[in-house]
Write a protein that holds these residues in place. Structure first.
Motif, PDB file in Angstrom:
ATOM      1  N   ASP A 116      -2.660  21.549  -3.989  1.00 17.78           N
ATOM      2  CA  ASP A 116      -2.748  21.375  -2.404  1.00 17.78           C
ATOM      3  C   ASP A 116      -4.198  20.473  -2.182  1.00 17.78           C
ATOM      4  O   ASP A 116      -4.382  20.251  -0.863  1.00 17.78           O
ATOM      5  CB  ASP A 116      -3.030  22.780  -1.907  1.00 17.78           C
ATOM      6  CG  ASP A 116      -1.583  23.379  -2.063  1.00 17.78           C
ATOM      7  OD1 ASP A 116      -0.331  22.693  -1.934  1.00 17.78           O
ATOM      8  OD2 ASP A 116      -1.582  24.704  -1.795  1.00 17.78           O
ATOM      9  N   LEU A 117      -5.164  20.334  -2.852  1.00 13.90           N
ATOM     10  CA  LEU A 117      -6.408  19.518  -2.849  1.00 13.90           C
ATOM     11  C   LEU A 117      -5.910  17.959  -2.500  1.00 13.90           C
ATOM     12  O   LEU A 117      -5.101  17.628  -3.142  1.00 13.90           O
ATOM     13  CB  LEU A 117      -7.342  19.647  -3.889  1.00 13.90           C
ATOM     14  CG  LEU A 117      -7.913  21.029  -4.155  1.00 13.90           C
ATOM     15  CD1 LEU A 117      -8.909  21.095  -5.341  1.00 13.90           C
ATOM     16  CD2 LEU A 117      -8.978  21.498  -2.878  1.00 13.90           C
ATOM     17  N   PRO A 118      -6.812  17.421  -1.709  1.00 17.47           N
ATOM     18  CA  PRO A 118      -6.556  15.939  -1.742  1.00 17.47           C
ATOM     19  C   PRO A 118      -6.566  15.392  -3.152  1.00 17.47           C
ATOM     20  O   PRO A 118      -7.563  15.976  -3.746  1.00 17.47           O
ATOM     21  CB  PRO A 118      -7.890  15.583  -0.759  1.00 17.47           C
ATOM     22  CG  PRO A 118      -8.219  16.941  -0.049  1.00 17.47           C
ATOM     23  CD  PRO A 118      -7.681  17.983  -0.666  1.00 17.47           C
ATOM     24  N   ALA A 119      -5.813  14.414  -3.191  1.00 21.39           N
ATOM     25  CA  ALA A 119      -5.681  13.658  -4.705  1.00 21.39           C
ATOM     26  C   ALA A 119      -6.891  12.678  -4.993  1.00 21.39           C
ATOM     27  O   ALA A 119      -7.606  12.310  -3.814  1.00 21.39           O
ATOM     28  CB  ALA A 119      -4.341  13.288  -4.861  1.00 21.39           C
ATOM     29  N   VAL A 120      -6.732  12.185  -6.050  1.00 21.49           N
ATOM     30  CA  VAL A 120      -7.769  10.916  -6.543  1.00 21.49           C
ATOM     31  C   VAL A 120      -6.841   9.960  -6.658  1.00 21.49           C
ATOM     32  O   VAL A 120      -5.816  10.117  -7.597  1.00 21.49           O
ATOM     33  CB  VAL A 120      -8.470  11.144  -7.788  1.00 21.49           C
ATOM     34  CG1 VAL A 120      -9.363  10.039  -8.149  1.00 21.49           C
ATOM     35  CG2 VAL A 120      -9.337  12.446  -7.729  1.00 21.49           C
ATOM     36  N   GLY A 121      -7.016   8.601  -6.177  1.00 26.86           N
ATOM     37  CA  GLY A 121      -6.137   7.577  -6.254  1.00 26.86           C
ATOM     38  C   GLY A 121      -6.556   6.257  -6.822  1.00 26.86           C
ATOM     39  O   GLY A 121      -7.752   6.227  -6.847  1.00 26.86           O
ATOM     40  N   SER A 122      -5.643   5.493  -7.673  1.00 26.38           N
ATOM     41  CA  SER A 122      -6.007   4.451  -8.179  1.00 26.38           C
ATOM     42  C   SER A 122      -4.755   3.496  -8.033  1.00 26.38           C
ATOM     43  O   SER A 122      -3.844   3.836  -8.613  1.00 26.38           O
ATOM     44  CB  SER A 122      -6.665   4.394  -9.546  1.00 26.38           C
ATOM     45  OG  SER A 122      -7.252   3.258 -10.172  1.00 26.38           O
ATOM     46  N   GLY A 123      -5.107   2.068  -7.791  1.00 23.27           N
ATOM     47  CA  GLY A 123      -3.951   1.170  -7.570  1.00 23.27           C
ATOM     48  C   GLY A 123      -4.328  -0.021  -7.271  1.00 23.27           C
ATOM     49  O   GLY A 123      -5.438  -0.231  -6.690  1.00 23.27           O
ATOM     50  N   SER A 124      -3.136  -1.005  -7.105  1.00 22.21           N
ATOM     51  CA  SER A 124      -3.495  -2.453  -6.666  1.00 22.21           C
ATOM     52  C   SER A 124      -2.159  -2.997  -6.410  1.00 22.21           C
ATOM     53  O   SER A 124      -1.272  -2.183  -5.852  1.00 22.21           O
ATOM     54  CB  SER A 124      -4.099  -3.276  -7.658  1.00 22.21           C
ATOM     55  OG  SER A 124      -4.614  -4.420  -7.215  1.00 22.21           O
ATOM     56  N   HIS A 125      -1.887  -4.124  -6.365  1.00 23.29           N
ATOM     57  CA  HIS A 125      -0.469  -4.855  -6.053  1.00 23.29           C
ATOM     58  C   HIS A 125      -0.072  -5.560  -7.106  1.00 23.29           C
ATOM     59  O   HIS A 125      -0.634  -5.964  -8.250  1.00 23.29           O
ATOM     60  CB  HIS A 125      -0.952  -5.869  -4.875  1.00 23.29           C
ATOM     61  CG  HIS A 125      -1.752  -6.809  -5.075  1.00 23.29           C
ATOM     62  ND1 HIS A 125      -1.314  -8.244  -5.539  1.00 23.29           N
ATOM     63  CD2 HIS A 125      -3.135  -6.991  -5.268  1.00 23.29           C
ATOM     64  CE1 HIS A 125      -2.329  -8.981  -5.830  1.00 23.29           C
ATOM     65  NE2 HIS A 125      -3.272  -8.117  -5.812  1.00 23.29           N
ATOM     66  N   ILE A 126       1.267  -6.073  -7.228  1.00 25.30           N
ATOM     67  CA  ILE A 126       2.072  -7.121  -8.052  1.00 25.30           C
ATOM     68  C   ILE A 126       2.334  -8.229  -7.350  1.00 25.30           C
ATOM     69  O   ILE A 126       2.944  -9.107  -8.289  1.00 25.30           O
ATOM     70  CB  ILE A 126       2.876  -6.168  -9.066  1.00 25.30           C
ATOM     71  CG1 ILE A 126       4.234  -5.892  -7.971  1.00 25.30           C
ATOM     72  CG2 ILE A 126       2.497  -5.096  -9.765  1.00 25.30           C
ATOM     73  CD1 ILE A 126       5.512  -5.500  -8.796  1.00 25.30           C
ATOM     74  N   ASP A 127       2.195  -8.395  -6.199  1.00 23.14           N
ATOM     75  CA  ASP A 127       2.865  -9.588  -5.666  1.00 23.14           C
ATOM     76  C   ASP A 127       1.676 -10.860  -5.704  1.00 23.14           C
ATOM     77  O   ASP A 127       0.657 -10.580  -6.038  1.00 23.14           O
ATOM     78  CB  ASP A 127       3.110  -9.433  -4.134  1.00 23.14           C
ATOM     79  CG  ASP A 127       1.936  -9.129  -3.292  1.00 23.14           C
ATOM     80  OD1 ASP A 127       1.292  -8.084  -3.717  1.00 23.14           O
ATOM     81  OD2 ASP A 127       1.617  -9.710  -2.247  1.00 23.14           O
ATOM     82  N   ALA A 128       2.506 -11.868  -6.051  1.00 18.81           N
ATOM     83  CA  ALA A 128       1.298 -13.088  -6.711  1.00 18.81           C
ATOM     84  C   ALA A 128       1.650 -14.282  -5.733  1.00 18.81           C
ATOM     85  O   ALA A 128       2.828 -14.923  -5.565  1.00 18.81           O
ATOM     86  CB  ALA A 128       1.628 -13.328  -7.887  1.00 18.81           C
ATOM     87  N   ILE A 129       0.577 -14.991  -5.406  1.00 17.93           N
ATOM     88  CA  ILE A 129       0.912 -16.338  -4.659  1.00 17.93           C
ATOM     89  C   ILE A 129       1.243 -17.322  -5.692  1.00 17.93           C
ATOM     90  O   ILE A 129       1.625 -17.002  -6.834  1.00 17.93           O
ATOM     91  CB  ILE A 129      -0.633 -16.967  -4.246  1.00 17.93           C
ATOM     92  CG1 ILE A 129      -1.420 -17.244  -5.504  1.00 17.93           C
ATOM     93  CG2 ILE A 129      -1.126 -15.492  -3.244  1.00 17.93           C
ATOM     94  CD1 ILE A 129      -2.853 -17.898  -5.092  1.00 17.93           C
ATOM     95  N   PRO A 130       2.003 -18.336  -4.915  1.00 14.42           N
ATOM     96  CA  PRO A 130       2.623 -19.273  -5.885  1.00 14.42           C
ATOM     97  C   PRO A 130       1.670 -19.968  -7.165  1.00 14.42           C
ATOM     98  O   PRO A 130       0.612 -20.342  -6.833  1.00 14.42           O
ATOM     99  CB  PRO A 130       2.996 -20.446  -4.884  1.00 14.42           C
ATOM    100  CG  PRO A 130       3.424 -19.780  -3.657  1.00 14.42           C
ATOM    101  CD  PRO A 130       1.973 -18.931  -3.819  1.00 14.42           C
ATOM    102  N   ASN A 131       2.199 -19.906  -8.231  1.00 17.73           N
ATOM    103  CA  ASN A 131       1.795 -20.576  -9.437  1.00 17.73           C
ATOM    104  C   ASN A 131       0.132 -19.851  -9.779  1.00 17.73           C
ATOM    105  O   ASN A 131      -0.825 -20.546 -10.238  1.00 17.73           O
ATOM    106  CB  ASN A 131       1.512 -22.030  -9.380  1.00 17.73           C
ATOM    107  CG  ASN A 131       2.626 -22.720  -9.055  1.00 17.73           C
ATOM    108  OD1 ASN A 131       3.821 -22.542  -9.836  1.00 17.73           O
ATOM    109  ND2 ASN A 131       2.832 -23.664  -8.253  1.00 17.73           N
TER     110      ASN A 131
END
Length: 469
Positions: free
Chosen positions: A117-132
């Motif tokens: 029930d405590l606020p969590a700890v997060g870690s992340g980013s993205h996988i979308d990629a610009i052209p080339n």
């Protein structure tokens, strides 16, 4: 925490924006009564196989919109992006994480703690990629936390707060012209009306973000874009996440040049984006004498050199300004340029200094338009506030680096990241690893297996420490 200590923490937060040019062998960022985290010395050491995540990164890189050209292209909600999302989800499930997906397509994999029930700890980013582009930007910050959690499990660690790995939707602006869509929605900083108005470069006649999301299998339980955005909000500051730490390649050369293993990010720059439209009368390149011309391209050229000058005039390497787009019409060798459309990016970790540069560029643009007798218009497309990273997150990252005997330095991020918006909802930090020659957003982007291993092990220790608080 008493009022004096609170004041010290506030001052430290401001000072951290300035960063540091020196590697720090073992110094604590804030030896004051700031919010405590568990000592990393009490946490069992996670061990990461240096081959695991590089192999996963290469598998993900195979999922590209363009198979024949060099590099990775993965626009949001394309077939390759959908396949990449399925791959990320499978890795989360293999790691034993509880997976959920929100209405914007953000993906969460939670290791449930002993006090869920405590606020969590997060870690992340993205996988979308610009052209080339390359195989490491963003993707390391998605796959890294999954492996960090797996390493902590193997070491026998038991979290108090839940730890969550994230994959954000649409960090890159390529398809819809706006960055960090998923994290903006989480932070309550995304205007649904504006989102509906954005052109889809893959369906320019009638495509919308919501339409693309629905086609990809998201937002089916929402009635409209406003509902879609609202359902993704994480609520008030500190209620969903207690803290957030993003792992990323540096996208610059400093760590490699200085032979430093980790960058502890103290502040994240935010861009202001401008559009200028300049219009002259044009004419035949032979028929129009020089004295009668009002050449739109020459006006744009004068503004372009001024953009560079105004950034340099600040005297800070943290102020950067770029004319990234210049479209000239009609685009014929024998025609005096009649139109010039410019897109300008101005970034800084200090908002008022950036805004002063923006003001100077707009003022100078008006002067140039008048002196060269061209018609002009301008708009500020967006102007997001920079973020200062939280001392408790920086302390956790630096303590992890010390335990692992990794050299590290404080530094700022001049690139844009989802952490900029996560800082609106929770104490946030970033952890950088070196990348080859600082190359990013290009096919030869690269980070070594050893640097990736170091970054993930430091991330694991920091997340464990934060989860124990």
């Amino acid at each position: 925490m008493n009022s004096a200590s609170s004041f010290v923490c506030l001052i430290l937060s401001v000072l951290l924006v300035l960063g540091s040019s020196e590697a720090v062998p073992g110094e604590c960022l804030a030896d004051v009564d700031c919010p405590a985290t568990a000592s990393v010395n009490e946490i069992p050491s996670p061990v990461v196989d240096p081959a695991t995540v590089p192999s996963q990164l290469m598998k993900l890189a195979e999922l590209s919109d363009t198979k024949s050209s060099a590099g990775v292209t993965r626009l949001i909600f394309t077939d390759s992006d959908i396949a990449g999302r399925a791959y990320v989800r499978s890795l989360m499930e293999q790691a034993g994480l509880l997976v959920r997906v929100d209405s914007m397509g953000n993906i969460f994999g939670r290791w449930v703690g002993s006090q869920p029930d405590l606020p969590a700890v997060g870690s992340g980013s993205h996988i979308d990629a610009i052209p080339n582009s390359g195989a490491y930007d963003g993707t390391l910050g998605v796959l890294g936390p999954i492996e960090a959690i797996a390493a902590l499990r193997r070491a026998g660690f038991k979290p108090k707060r839940s730890i969550e790995a994230l994959m954000f939707t649409s960090e890159e602006p390529t398809r819809f012209g706006i960055s960090c869509v998923g994290s903006r929605a989480m932070a309550g900083k995304l205007d649904p009306t504006h989102l509906d108005s954005l052109k889809d470069v893959l369906a320019p006649d009638n495509g919308t973000f919501r339409g693309a999301a629905l086609k990809a299998g998201y937002a089916n339980a929402t009635t409209n874009t406003e509902d879609m955005v609202k359902q993704s909000s994480l609520g008030e500051y500190g209620t969903y996440y207690d803290s957030f730490l993003e792992l990323h390649i540096e996208q610059g050369p400093d760590l490699e040049d200085e032979n430093v293993s980790l960058g502890i990010v103290t502040a994240i720059a935010a861009p202001a984006a401008l559009r200028f439209s300049l219009t002259g009368d044009g004419g035949h390149a032979g028929g129009q004498v020089m004295s009668r011309r009002n050449d739109a391209l020459l006006a744009a050229a004068a503004i372009t050199t001024a953009v560079e000058k105004f950034a340099l005039d600040t005297g800070s390497s943290d102020t950067v300004a770029t004319v990234g787009v210049l479209r000239v019409g009609p685009g014929a060798i024998n025609s005096v340029p009649r139109t010039a459309d410019m897109e300008i990016d101005v970034r800084d970790v200090i908002g008022p200094r950036r805004d002063e540069v923006v003001s100077k560029i707009i003022s100078y643009g008006e002067q140039v338009a008048k002196s060269r007798a061209v018609r002009w218009s301008h708009e500020i497309v967006n102007s997001d506030p920079p973020a200062t990273c939280a001392p408790k997150v920086l302390n956790a990252a630096e303590s992890a680096a010390r335990k692992l005997n990794l050299s590290h330095k404080r530094m700022v991020s001049r690139a844009y990241h989802d952490s900029l918006f996560m800082a609106e909802v929770t104490p946030t930090g970033m952890l950088f690893i070196p990348c080859h020659k600082g190359y990013s957003h290009r096919p030869d982007e690269f980070a070594s297996a050893e640097d990736i291993k170091n970054g993930i092990e430091a991330l694991a220790l920091a997340l464990a420490s934060l989860s124990s608080a």
